[in-house]
Design a protein around this motif. Structure first.
Motif, PDB file in Angstrom:
ATOM      1  N   THR A 112       3.546 -38.269   2.946  1.00  0.00           N
ATOM      2  CA  THR A 112       3.015 -36.960   2.569  1.00  0.00           C
ATOM      3  C   THR A 112       1.870 -37.077   1.569  1.00  0.00           C
ATOM      4  O   THR A 112       1.013 -36.198   1.489  1.00  0.00           O
ATOM      5  N   GLU A 113       1.857 -38.179   0.799  1.00  0.00           N
ATOM      6  CA  GLU A 113       0.801 -38.395  -0.200  1.00  0.00           C
ATOM      7  C   GLU A 113      -0.156 -39.515   0.199  1.00  0.00           C
ATOM      8  O   GLU A 113      -1.102 -39.815  -0.529  1.00  0.00           O
ATOM      9  N   ALA A 134       1.931 -54.246   0.595  1.00  0.00           N
ATOM     10  CA  ALA A 134       1.345 -52.941   0.931  1.00  0.00           C
ATOM     11  C   ALA A 134       0.098 -53.121   1.790  1.00  0.00           C
ATOM     12  O   ALA A 134      -0.101 -52.391   2.783  1.00  0.00           O
ATOM     13  N   SER A 135      -0.743 -54.082   1.437  1.00  0.00           N
ATOM     14  CA  SER A 135      -1.958 -54.343   2.220  1.00  0.00           C
ATOM     15  C   SER A 135      -1.609 -54.744   3.646  1.00  0.00           C
ATOM     16  O   SER A 135      -2.282 -54.353   4.616  1.00  0.00           O
ATOM     17  N   THR A 146      -7.461 -43.446   4.561  1.00  0.00           N
ATOM     18  CA  THR A 146      -7.329 -44.321   3.401  1.00  0.00           C
ATOM     19  C   THR A 146      -5.948 -44.171   2.760  1.00  0.00           C
ATOM     20  O   THR A 146      -5.477 -43.058   2.546  1.00  0.00           O
ATOM     21  N   ILE A 147      -5.318 -45.295   2.465  1.00  0.00           N
ATOM     22  CA  ILE A 147      -4.012 -45.290   1.804  1.00  0.00           C
ATOM     23  C   ILE A 147      -4.179 -45.857   0.403  1.00  0.00           C
ATOM     24  O   ILE A 147      -4.797 -46.901   0.209  1.00  0.00           O
ATOM     25  N   ASN A 148      -3.630 -45.177  -0.577  1.00  0.00           N
ATOM     26  CA  ASN A 148      -3.729 -45.606  -1.966  1.00  0.00           C
ATOM     27  C   ASN A 148      -2.543 -46.484  -2.355  1.00  0.00           C
ATOM     28  O   ASN A 148      -1.485 -46.467  -1.719  1.00  0.00           O
ATOM     29  N   GLU A 183       7.664 -35.126  -2.309  1.00  0.00           N
ATOM     30  CA  GLU A 183       6.635 -36.008  -2.862  1.00  0.00           C
ATOM     31  C   GLU A 183       7.296 -36.936  -3.880  1.00  0.00           C
ATOM     32  O   GLU A 183       8.426 -36.714  -4.296  1.00  0.00           O
ATOM     33  N   ILE A 184       6.559 -37.981  -4.278  1.00  0.00           N
ATOM     34  CA  ILE A 184       7.080 -39.001  -5.183  1.00  0.00           C
ATOM     35  C   ILE A 184       6.425 -38.940  -6.553  1.00  0.00           C
ATOM     36  O   ILE A 184       7.069 -39.155  -7.586  1.00  0.00           O
ATOM     37  N   ASN A 185       5.140 -38.616  -6.595  1.00  0.00           N
ATOM     38  CA  ASN A 185       4.309 -38.850  -7.772  1.00  0.00           C
ATOM     39  C   ASN A 185       4.836 -38.208  -9.055  1.00  0.00           C
ATOM     40  O   ASN A 185       4.721 -38.791 -10.139  1.00  0.00           O
TER      41      ASN A 185
END
Length: 213
Positions: A112-113, A134-135, A146-148, A183-185
């Protein structure tokens, strides 16, 4: 070395006496104990949270070692495309053929983020491991743009062996937040963790499950 006797068979997980003894402390938790608790989260505490996936350390280790083109072999059977939040327990073991490592941390992918969040109870220790993993996965999820990647602050352990307990506690807290808020943030991560109490709680869960068999 021969395995000790089985204490509990829980879905895909076999817990032996030697695994359960690690929870008595002061010991580093192995792959099997963390896999058991991830299975418990999936099958009991979050059984109705179909948007959340807890990936076992064994599967995570396999994903680390394969080519990007082979990641789907491990994730698609887990219905990954239907999940919004994916939890990975990461360790610093780079051996493809055995369990081990010396430090656990938690990596969460939030669809979702469009972000990987990394939570390390020994800040910085597993940054490279988490970033590399993650990469590796970004190529699998790149369809979303794009993924952060974000290293998030979290409570720090005060010894060299409680990283696994911190991963378990952080996973449970973040999954609850994700279920409630999607969400997580914004999850508050400064809430105190008492590893000894959590170890006893997990021992109690194992005891109750073994009695019910």
């Amino acid at each position: 070395m021969a395995k000790s006797s089985v204490v509990l068979s829980f879905h895909e997980i076999l817990l032996h006496e030697s695994d359960v003894e690690l929870l008595g402390g002061p010991h580093w938790l192995n792959d099997t104990v963390i896999s058991f608790y991830f299975e418990y989260l999936e099958k009991v505490l979050f059984k109705n949270a179909n948007e959340i996936l807890f990936v076992s350390p064994e599967v995570t280790q396999c994903i680390k070692m394969v080519q990007a083109s082979e990641i789907s072999i491990f994730l698609e059977p887990l219905d990954i495309d239907t999940k919004k939040f994916v939890f990975f327990a990461l360790n610093d073991n780079n051996s493809p053929d055995k369990a081990g490592g010396s430090h656990w941390s938690l990596l969460v992918f939030s669809k979702t983020e469009n972000c990987f969040y990394h939570f390390d109870s020994s800040s910085g220790s597993n940054h490279d491991v988490a970033w590399d993993f993650a990469s590796h996965l970004m190529s699998y999820w790149k369809k979303g743009g794009t993924i952060n990647f974000v290293d998030k602050e979290c409570l720090q352990q005060n010894n060299g062996y409680d990283c696994g307990v911190h991963v378990i506690c952080n996973t449970e807290r973040l999954a609850t937040h994700a279920q409630n808020h999607q969400e997580i943030n914004s999850c508050e991560m400064s809430v105190k963790i008492n590893p000894n109490i959590k170890r006893k709680e997990i021992l109690g869960i194992i005891h109750n499950l073994s009695k019910s068999k």
